[in-house]
Design a protein around this motif. Structure first.
Motif, PDB file in Angstrom:
ATOM      1  N   UNK A   1       1.026  -1.272  -0.134  1.00 31.16           N
ATOM      2  CA  UNK A   1       0.120   0.440   0.069  1.00 31.16           C
ATOM      3  C   UNK A   1       1.061   1.540   0.127  1.00 31.16           C
ATOM      4  N   UNK A   2       1.568   1.306   1.205  1.00 32.71           N
ATOM      5  CA  UNK A   2       2.647   1.991   0.822  1.00 32.71           C
ATOM      6  C   UNK A   2       3.251   2.950   0.398  1.00 32.71           C
ATOM      7  N   UNK A   3       3.992   1.703  -0.217  1.00 32.70           N
ATOM      8  CA  UNK A   3       4.989   1.644  -2.079  1.00 32.70           C
ATOM      9  C   UNK A   3       4.507   2.044  -3.026  1.00 32.70           C
ATOM     10  N   UNK A   4       3.215   2.037  -3.477  1.00 32.29           N
ATOM     11  CA  UNK A   4       2.177   1.648  -4.607  1.00 32.29           C
ATOM     12  C   UNK A   4       2.044   3.179  -4.166  1.00 32.29           C
ATOM     13  N   UNK A   5       1.963   3.705  -3.203  1.00 26.95           N
ATOM     14  CA  UNK A   5       0.957   5.290  -2.992  1.00 26.95           C
ATOM     15  C   UNK A   5       2.257   5.873  -3.308  1.00 26.95           C
ATOM     16  N   UNK A   6       3.449   5.786  -2.787  1.00 23.82           N
ATOM     17  CA  UNK A   6       4.695   6.603  -3.575  1.00 23.82           C
ATOM     18  C   UNK A   6       4.801   6.726  -4.589  1.00 23.82           C
ATOM     19  N   UNK A   7       4.655   5.215  -5.443  1.00 24.34           N
ATOM     20  CA  UNK A   7       4.857   5.677  -7.213  1.00 24.34           C
ATOM     21  C   UNK A   7       4.121   5.869  -7.263  1.00 24.34           C
ATOM     22  N   UNK A   8       2.514   5.954  -7.063  1.00 24.38           N
ATOM     23  CA  UNK A   8       1.570   7.288  -7.781  1.00 24.38           C
ATOM     24  C   UNK A   8       2.415   8.958  -7.514  1.00 24.38           C
ATOM     25  N   UNK A   9       2.691   8.535  -6.733  1.00 24.14           N
ATOM     26  CA  UNK A   9       3.273  10.308  -6.203  1.00 24.14           C
ATOM     27  C   UNK A   9       3.830  10.467  -7.457  1.00 24.14           C
ATOM     28  N   UNK A  10       5.496   9.577  -7.313  1.00 26.70           N
ATOM     29  CA  UNK A  10       6.439   9.991  -8.238  1.00 26.70           C
ATOM     30  C   UNK A  10       5.794   9.542  -9.643  1.00 26.70           C
TER      31      UNK A  10
END
Lengths: 247, 349
Positions: free
Chosen positions: B110-119
């Motif tokens: 969840x957390x890393x995918x949110x980060x990927x979406x941000x970038x």
């Protein structure tokens, strides 16, 4: 009186067309300033330059003493310098109240506050302003179904909801029923006097602008032709010639 | 109406809990339905509510699957050795290792995918309309290809995860059904609240007229990034659960399955009605039922039937079920003319 907007020697051309050449104007804080000129004289171009829609070729634009000519649209809007559009822009699929609530001043909001629901006070303020422009009965109608004139009034109410410091209005009375125009003049004046919003208005209706503005600038062929009080402008032979085509 | 609402939600919740026992043969089907519902609801956050039609949300599903798997394995073994098909090693997981690995893996997904979406959002949110759709699609395809050439995570072979502990696989089916259901219900409760906030009003403004929203001083880029990141968070978790449910998955057909699930979630939302809370859910249920019925009774023609459904939806029924209802019954959605009561201190016109 302090100058809230200072435009100094601004030029802007689109290819070979010089839309604005070396224009310098000043807008006084708390006042109503008018901008007139025949079609194609560069009024809207100047507005767009001020709010950051396009880069200017040369010159400087200052808002509250801060240089803004290099800033993008959102940054300028967040300083409290807001504009309405000549071709009205509202959120057509939402009703009037939703349009108003979206126009809450997000620049004064933190992310935490954005993740809250609008309060009763926000709703009251939205309805109060809709009443102020005479759209109270239609507040739950889809705003896209309103007439062009009513959409203009809604856009004006939305701008007030945003609590701007300066409001740039691009032809606020165009397309509005003549009997409603007097009411609109009155509301613009009250927005200025009661809410303390500085107004800078492009207007073609001479009766309207002469009635409201403290100071008027007249553009012609992209150049500043004349500046002065309404009486001075009305008496200026160059302005009369520009409108009637003596060039 | 106000009394009926809590009763309706309680009945619905009871049905969700009872469903795998009402239809014990359909446990895996019901779990898959939850994937459709979660992916549709999150797709609608950007596609329906914000006006950014992403064709690449499947990227977060695939990434979530891989992240959850890698994290889950790494708490017990070296990932490179584990995924090495030629190594021939046998890897056993204790119950604690299995569940702890899964829990940590899902959080990380969840957390890393949110980060990927941000970038990714920083790079892609400059694109508007169909360009955004193609840009995100490209990102998802590229991600699949990259992962399938990355030997450390198993390359084109994918990853085989440990099997659910215990001998009775019905337990695993129930476990994964409820895991999906909890994620879906949490997502629904979150969105029900989210769509009442000022933030949601702002993303609706971006959908209807982004230029106007900018001119009104909205923090458009920031709002777009946050919305997509929240969507990616839930998609990542759903992908992670899917990985453990499937046990074995590979990059192109399972994880980054652009032409299947990547398109299905869009069709579900269009079918149900985009930009509404219930539309994506209704659409997902309809779509899943149609899909399974055609697989059963029109075998050989199932892809044709599904393609026809997609074409008909996109060409004739773009507003979906909820959009159609709003058009024929606008008064159900609060559109009305109201008489004006005298407001205090306001002179009448």
């Amino acid at each position: 009186m302090t100058k809230i907007i200072e435009v100094n020697g601004v030029s802007k051309s689109y290819g070979g067309v010089k839309a604005n050449t070396d224009i310098s104007i000043e807008v006084e804080k708390g006042g109503i300033t008018g901008l007139i000129g025949p079609n194609g004289s560069g009024k809207t171009t100047l507005f767009n330059s001020i709010v950051g829609y396009h880069p200017i070729d040369s010159g400087s634009i200052k808002f509250e003493g801060q240089e803004i000519s290099k800033k993008p649209v959102q940054d300028i809007a967040r300083l409290g310098l807001l504009r309405t559009f000549q071709q009205t822009r509202i959120y057509g699929d939402m009703n009037c109240v939703e349009n108003m609530l979206i126009s809450m001043p997000h620049r004064k909001m933190t992310i935490r506050e954005a993740f809250t629901t609008n309060t009763r006070a926000d709703h009251d303020r939205a309805e109060h302003l809709l009443d102020f422009v005479g759209l109270y009965e239609k507040r739950f109608l889809r705003s896209g179904s309103l007439s062009f004139g009513q959409q203009k009034l809604l856009e004006f109410a939305m701008a007030l909801m945003n609590e701007p410091t300066v409001l740039l209005l691009d032809e606020p009375t165009a397309g509005i029923n003549p009997t409603l125009i007097n009411g609109l003049i009155d509301r613009l004046k009250r927005a200025n006097s009661e809410f303390g919003i500085t107004l800078f208005i492009i207007e073609h209706n001479m009766r309207v602008i002469m009635n409201m503005a403290d100071r008027i600038y007249c553009l012609a062929h992209g150049e500043l032709l004349a500046a002065g009080s309404p009486t001075e402008i009305q008496g200026d032979q160059r302005v009369v010639d520009a409108y009637l085509g003596a060039h | 109406m106000t009394i009926l609402r809590p009763i309706f939600y309680l009945a619905l919740l009871a049905f969700i809990i009872a469903a795998p026992f009402i239809a014990p043969d359909f446990r895996t089907q019901l779990a898959t339905l939850w994937i459709f519902i979660i992916l549709s609801m999150t797709w609608d956050m950007t596609g329906g509510q914000m006006g950014y039609n992403s064709l690449g949300n499947i990227l977060f599903y695939g990434a979530g699957m891989y992240i959850a798997a890698v994290v889950g394995i790494s708490i017990a073994y070296n990932v490179g050795e584990y995924t090495n098909a030629a190594g021939g090693g046998i890897y056993k997981f204790t119950d604690t290792q299995y569940f702890l690995g899964m829990a940590l893996g899902l959080i990380a997904a969840g957390v890393l995918c949110a980060g990927i979406a941000w970038v990714l959002g920083y790079l892609l949110f400059g694109l508007r309309g169909p360009y955004f759709a193609i840009g995100t699609l490209g990102a998802a395809i590229a991600a699949g290809e990259l992962v399938s050439n990355w030997e450390w995570v198993g390359g084109g072979q994918g990853i085989a995860l440990p099997v659910f502990p215990g001998d009775d696989y019905e337990n695993a089916k129930l476990f994964f059904y409820y895991l999906f259901a909890v994620t879906g219900v949490v997502l629904f409760i979150f969105l029900r609240w989210f769509y009442t906030t000022r933030f949601a009003a702002a993303i609706n403004a971006i959908r209807d007229d982004e230029e106007k929203a900018e001119a009104m001083g909205l923090h458009t880029l920031r709002y777009k990034l946050i919305t997509w990141s929240i969507a990616a968070f839930f998609v990542g978790i759903a992908g992670g659960i899917s990985g453990y449910q499937l046990i074995h998955f590979e990059p192109l057909e399972t994880a980054f399955q652009t032409i299947n699930l990547g398109i299905f979630m869009v069709v579900c939302v269009l079918l149900g009605g985009k930009g509404t809370l219930w539309g994506p859910i209704i659409g997902a249920i309809l779509f899943h039922v149609v899909k399974e019925v055609t697989w059963n009774y029109l075998l050989g023609w199932q892809w044709v039937a599904l393609g026809a459904l997609i074409v008909i939806t996109v060409v004739y029924f773009q507003d979906g079920l909820m959009g159609w209802l709003a058009r024929v019954k606008p008064e159900w959605f609060g559109e009305r003319v109201t008489e004006k009561p005298a407001l205090a201190g306001e002179p009448a016109e």
